[in-house]
Design a protein around this motif. Structure first.
Motif, short mmCIF file in Angstrom:
data_model
loop_
_atom_site.label_atom_id
_atom_site.label_comp_id
_atom_site.label_asym_id
_atom_site.label_seq_id
_atom_site.Cartn_x
_atom_site.Cartn_y
_atom_site.Cartn_z
N ASN A 160 1.06 -1.25 -0.01
CA ASN A 160 -0.05 -0.01 0.03
C ASN A 160 0.99 1.16 0.21
OD1 ASN A 160 -2.36 1.56 -0.06
ND2 ASN A 160 -2.61 1.37 2.32
N TRP A 161 1.23 1.70 -1.19
CA TRP A 161 2.36 2.77 -1.26
C TRP A 161 1.49 3.94 -1.44
CZ3 TRP A 161 7.56 2.23 -1.57
CH2 TRP A 161 7.74 0.78 -1.80
N ALA A 162 2.18 5.23 -0.72
CA ALA A 162 1.93 6.47 -0.87
C ALA A 162 1.67 7.06 -1.98
CB ALA A 162 2.74 7.38 0.19
N LYS A 163 1.01 8.21 -2.23
CA LYS A 163 0.83 8.92 -3.63
C LYS A 163 2.45 9.28 -4.09
CE LYS A 163 -1.56 12.12 -6.41
NZ LYS A 163 -2.48 13.45 -6.13
N GLY A 164 2.68 8.82 -5.45
CA GLY A 164 4.12 9.23 -5.93
C GLY A 164 5.28 8.35 -5.60
N GLN A 165 4.58 7.27 -4.60
CA GLN A 165 5.57 6.22 -4.48
C GLN A 165 5.52 4.89 -5.29
OE1 GLN A 165 8.51 6.61 -2.36
NE2 GLN A 165 7.85 8.80 -2.10
N PRO A 166 6.40 3.92 -5.34
CA PRO A 166 7.73 4.09 -4.87
C PRO A 166 8.73 4.99 -5.81
CG PRO A 166 7.55 1.99 -5.85
CD PRO A 166 6.26 2.68 -5.84
N GLU A 167 9.93 5.62 -5.21
CA GLU A 167 10.88 6.03 -6.00
C GLU A 167 11.51 5.15 -6.96
OE1 GLU A 167 13.26 8.82 -3.66
OE2 GLU A 167 11.57 9.62 -2.92
#
Length: 306
Positions: A251-258
């Motif tokens: 469950n990645w944050a918005k804009g993730q993963p780098e």
């Protein structure tokens, strides 16, 4: 949590980075990095031990012999004796007068020649003591006595700070001292555990609940994230070598993963994953499989230590 004296664990285990030395009924760790006396004391306490001092000539001889055989010859090490309240009243870190333990001074010592020689060092080559400035930087030894060892029966661990979570079937420990990802990983491994790896939303929520405790400690640097046990080295993998997308929680944050390599895993208290610079310091949670101390089998990730 049920914690009791170590009555059924005579196999001599404290932490992976400590060793039991025959004839002492204790565990020891040599710290080769140089620290002030006070910092050395705090390091030992953080590891659940205390700054070493010999209780008698036998222990001094046995420990010094072990050092010469394993580490080699070096000069002075700080020991857990100082003058905390009055000049020339030397006491151990646990409040025992030095006269009641090992007090084999070098000739003409103590002399307080600098006016600040309030701590004690042991010459590893001959076992003699000297008073020394507490703010000097020296190597040191941490010690954990077998008699002080308490066994965490629910987590099958010598560390009473691990908490068993029945619904998850595992144990967890929140570390409030911020560290780099690599250092956090090492701390968990030395405790026979690993950096926490959430496999379900329920486990992620529990980790976030532990994180909320950090907010109660106003004296620590808390950025709102914790280090987790996964890293990007080509692809995102857990510290067990399993692709993160196969671990059960992504469950990645918005804009993730780098997209960059050498980015390490973290989670915010809203349970969202992100990548952070591995050198950034953060608090972290160690996760402990109860089977690790028994059979070294990790059933979660399908690996077996042989």
């Amino acid at each position: 949590m049920a914690v009791q004296p170590d009555s059924n664990h005579s196999s001599k285990f404290f932490r992976k980075d400590y060793i039991a030395i025959d004839g002492t009924n204790a565990f020891y760790k040599v710290h080769l990095e140089r620290r002030s006396w006070e910092t050395a004391r705090l390091v030992c306490e953080a590891e659940g031990a205390s700054l070493f001092y010999p209780v008698d000539e036998d222990e001094a001889r046995i420990v010094m012999q072990h050092l010469r055989q394993t580490v080699g010859v070096f000069n002075r090490v700080f020991i857990g004796i100082s003058t905390p309240y009055s000049k020339y009243i030397f006491e151990t870190v646990d409040g025992t007068l030095m006269a009641d333990v090992y007090d084999k001074w070098r000739p003409s010592q103590p002399d307080d020649c600098n006016g600040t020689d309030d701590c004690v060092v042991l010459d590893a080559s001959n076992g003699l003591l000297d008073d020394y400035p507490c703010d000097a930087k020296l190597q040191f030894i941490c010690k954990k006595t077998e008699s002080s060892l308490k066994w965490n029966t629910l987590c099958d661990s010598p560390d009473p700070d691990y908490e068993f979570v029945d619904i998850l079937g595992r144990c967890y420990k929140l570390h409030l001292t911020p560290r780099t990802w690599s250092d956090a990983y090492a701390v968990c491994r030395m405790e026979q555990s690993y950096l926490a790896i959430p496999n379900t939303q329920g486990e992620a929520k529990y980790l976030a609940k532990l994180m909320d405790r950090a907010a109660l400690h106003k004296d620590i640097e808390y950025s709102g994230v914790i280090h987790l046990g996964f890293k990007k080295t080509g692809t995102w993998k857990t510290t067990y070598g399993v692709p993160l997308y196969d671990s059960g929680y992504k469950n990645w944050a918005k804009g993730q993963p780098e997209g960059n390599d050498n980015i390490c895993g973290s989670m915010s208290n809203d349970t969202l994953l992100s990548g952070v610079n591995c050198e950034d310091k953060a608090i972290f949670i160690c996760e402990h499989e109860i089977s690790l101390l028994k059979l070294s089998i990790d059933t979660r990730f399908g690996t077996v230590d042989t």
